[in-house]
Design a protein around this motif. Structure first.
Motif, PDB file in Angstrom:
ATOM      1  N   SER A  50       0.958  -1.093   0.086  1.00 47.84           N
ATOM      2  CA  SER A  50       0.205   0.014   0.086  1.00 47.84           C
ATOM      3  C   SER A  50       0.888   0.956   0.224  1.00 47.84           C
ATOM      4  N   ASP A  51       0.225   2.455  -0.389  1.00 53.20           N
ATOM      5  CA  ASP A  51       0.945   3.531  -0.088  1.00 53.20           C
ATOM      6  C   ASP A  51       1.720   3.884   1.219  1.00 53.20           C
ATOM      7  N   GLU A  52       0.773   3.415   2.099  1.00 55.38           N
ATOM      8  CA  GLU A  52       1.379   3.533   3.424  1.00 55.38           C
ATOM      9  C   GLU A  52       2.587   2.899   3.857  1.00 55.38           C
ATOM     10  N   ASN A  53       2.512   1.431   3.432  1.00 58.73           N
ATOM     11  CA  ASN A  53       3.938   0.604   3.740  1.00 58.73           C
ATOM     12  C   ASN A  53       4.917   0.430   2.577  1.00 58.73           C
ATOM     13  N   VAL A  57       8.410  -1.618   3.181  1.00 57.20           N
ATOM     14  CA  VAL A  57       8.664  -3.121   2.408  1.00 57.20           C
ATOM     15  C   VAL A  57       9.825  -2.985   1.295  1.00 57.20           C
ATOM     16  N   LEU A  58       9.910  -1.801   0.709  1.00 60.07           N
ATOM     17  CA  LEU A  58      10.953  -2.011  -0.219  1.00 60.07           C
ATOM     18  C   LEU A  58      12.246  -1.740   0.256  1.00 60.07           C
ATOM     19  N   LEU A  63      18.473  -3.992  -1.209  1.00 62.51           N
ATOM     20  CA  LEU A  63      19.043  -4.064  -2.292  1.00 62.51           C
ATOM     21  C   LEU A  63      20.271  -3.486  -2.521  1.00 62.51           C
ATOM     22  N   THR A  64      21.364  -4.116  -3.284  1.00 63.23           N
ATOM     23  CA  THR A  64      22.696  -3.592  -3.477  1.00 63.23           C
ATOM     24  C   THR A  64      22.562  -2.307  -4.386  1.00 63.23           C
ATOM     25  N   THR A  65      21.716  -2.248  -5.157  1.00 62.47           N
ATOM     26  CA  THR A  65      21.394  -1.432  -6.542  1.00 62.47           C
ATOM     27  C   THR A  65      20.509  -0.626  -6.025  1.00 62.47           C
ATOM     28  N   PRO A  66      20.693   0.935  -5.795  1.00 64.58           N
ATOM     29  CA  PRO A  66      19.596   1.754  -5.082  1.00 64.58           C
ATOM     30  C   PRO A  66      18.489   2.127  -5.992  1.00 64.58           C
ATOM     31  N   ILE A  67      17.414   2.328  -5.432  1.00 65.08           N
ATOM     32  CA  ILE A  67      16.193   2.641  -6.230  1.00 65.08           C
ATOM     33  C   ILE A  67      16.235   4.124  -6.447  1.00 65.08           C
ATOM     34  N   ALA A  68      15.968   4.323  -7.733  1.00 59.46           N
ATOM     35  CA  ALA A  68      16.005   5.791  -8.258  1.00 59.46           C
ATOM     36  C   ALA A  68      14.516   6.293  -8.117  1.00 59.46           C
ATOM     37  N   ARG A  69      13.554   5.656  -8.508  1.00 59.95           N
ATOM     38  CA  ARG A  69      12.354   5.712  -8.629  1.00 59.95           C
ATOM     39  C   ARG A  69      11.519   4.729  -8.248  1.00 59.95           C
ATOM     40  N   VAL A  70      10.099   5.118  -7.573  1.00 56.48           N
ATOM     41  CA  VAL A  70       9.240   3.881  -7.562  1.00 56.48           C
ATOM     42  C   VAL A  70       7.651   4.616  -7.566  1.00 56.48           C
ATOM     43  N   GLU A  71       6.814   3.929  -8.024  1.00 56.99           N
ATOM     44  CA  GLU A  71       5.376   4.130  -8.058  1.00 56.99           C
ATOM     45  C   GLU A  71       4.502   2.962  -7.969  1.00 56.99           C
ATOM     46  N   TRP A  72       3.799   3.116  -7.073  1.00 60.13           N
ATOM     47  CA  TRP A  72       2.577   2.110  -6.827  1.00 60.13           C
ATOM     48  C   TRP A  72       1.219   2.461  -7.236  1.00 60.13           C
ATOM     49  N   LYS A  73       0.690   1.817  -8.314  1.00 62.80           N
ATOM     50  CA  LYS A  73      -0.669   2.129  -8.604  1.00 62.80           C
ATOM     51  C   LYS A  73      -1.579   0.939  -9.046  1.00 62.80           C
ATOM     52  N   GLN A  74      -2.714   0.950  -8.577  1.00 57.86           N
ATOM     53  CA  GLN A  74      -3.579  -0.209  -8.956  1.00 57.86           C
ATOM     54  C   GLN A  74      -2.953  -1.851  -9.253  1.00 57.86           C
ATOM     55  N   SER A  75      -2.139  -2.053  -8.523  1.00 56.89           N
ATOM     56  CA  SER A  75      -1.667  -3.371  -8.551  1.00 56.89           C
ATOM     57  C   SER A  75      -0.206  -3.574  -9.359  1.00 56.89           C
ATOM     58  N   SER A 107       5.517 -12.966  -1.213  1.00 60.22           N
ATOM     59  CA  SER A 107       5.203 -12.454  -0.014  1.00 60.22           C
ATOM     60  C   SER A 107       3.919 -11.573  -0.181  1.00 60.22           C
ATOM     61  N   LEU A 108       3.641 -10.673  -1.316  1.00 61.53           N
ATOM     62  CA  LEU A 108       2.617 -10.007  -1.264  1.00 61.53           C
ATOM     63  C   LEU A 108       1.570 -10.382  -2.306  1.00 61.53           C
ATOM     64  N   ASP A 109       0.359 -10.247  -1.830  1.00 62.12           N
ATOM     65  CA  ASP A 109      -0.804 -10.663  -2.610  1.00 62.12           C
ATOM     66  C   ASP A 109      -1.557  -9.803  -3.640  1.00 62.12           C
ATOM     67  N   ASN A 110      -1.042  -8.644  -3.543  1.00 62.88           N
ATOM     68  CA  ASN A 110      -1.854  -7.621  -4.385  1.00 62.88           C
ATOM     69  C   ASN A 110      -0.987  -7.037  -5.460  1.00 62.88           C
ATOM     70  N   VAL A 111       0.106  -7.387  -5.716  1.00 60.50           N
ATOM     71  CA  VAL A 111       0.998  -7.157  -6.889  1.00 60.50           C
ATOM     72  C   VAL A 111       1.001  -8.319  -7.930  1.00 60.50           C
ATOM     73  N   GLU A 112       0.411  -7.577  -9.076  1.00 58.24           N
ATOM     74  CA  GLU A 112       0.092  -8.245 -10.465  1.00 58.24           C
ATOM     75  C   GLU A 112       1.254  -8.053 -11.201  1.00 58.24           C
ATOM     76  N   GLN A 113       1.773  -6.815 -11.288  1.00 58.91           N
ATOM     77  CA  GLN A 113       3.022  -6.704 -12.406  1.00 58.91           C
ATOM     78  C   GLN A 113       3.896  -5.843 -11.707  1.00 58.91           C
ATOM     79  N   VAL A 114       5.387  -6.022 -12.273  1.00 60.79           N
ATOM     80  CA  VAL A 114       6.296  -5.273 -11.788  1.00 60.79           C
ATOM     81  C   VAL A 114       6.983  -4.824 -13.043  1.00 60.79           C
TER      82      VAL A 114
END
Length: 183
Positions: A50-53, A57-58, A63-75, A107-114
């Protein structure tokens, strides 16, 4: 001391010791959960993203490679991993991709696509260049594919892994990792 008094004191001390041992055992079971002992730092990943966690979670992936950008929207989870310089290996990138897939789909039930992009950042010009992209979708690959990706020992991925995870490599990726490894 009279013999009756010694006997009474002994019986009372024995009864008190039994009650004390039972109380300690009960406290031990309530505190430690019998045979299910877990370290204090152990936490269970949430079942849903969720937006709150999202940040927590990430961050739990380490990760050894840093995350530059992240977006969570509709699974759909969109991530950009940032590679700076030449210190990052292809195996490190593959291991990070596998960690993201494992968290998202095991681990997560609501992620359908990465939607995952690996970006190279030019330190001098501060420009980003696409190295590799993946469109990983739930239930489109066997679960052992994550372990195959994590343990892959060549910069060139198999056609199977590319198809399962919809991976696209750029010419810059091939120059940086594949050609470098051949020469």
């Amino acid at each position: 001391m009279k013999p009756g008094m010694i006997l009474t004191t002994s019986v009372l001390a024995t009864v008190a010791a039994v009650f004390l041992l039972v109380a300690i055992q009960h406290l031990h079971i309530r505190t430690w959960g019998e045979d299910h002992v877990l370290p204090v730092t152990a936490t269970k990943a949430p079942d849903e993203l969720s937006d709150e966690n999202l940040v927590d979670v990430l961050n739990s992936m380490h990760l050894t490679t840093p995350i530059a950008r992240v977006e969570w929207k509709q699974s759909i989870l969109k991530l950009d991993l940032k590679v700076i310089g030449t210190g990052t290996s292809y195996s490190e990138i593959y291991a990070n991709m596998a960690a993201i897939a494992e968290l998202s789909f095991r681990s997560l039930d609501n992620v359908e696509q990465v939607l995952l992009r690996v970006m190279a950042e030019d330190e001098w010009l501060h420009k980003q260049h696409l190295l590799l992209a993946a469109d990983i979708r739930r239930n489109e690959w066997p679960m052992e594919a994550i372990d195959s990706l994590r343990n892959w020992n060549s910069p060139a991925l198999s056609d199977e892994l590319k198809a399962w995870f919809h991976i696209m490599e750029t010419e810059l990726w091939r120059k940086q990792f594949e050609m470098l490894n051949q020469g």
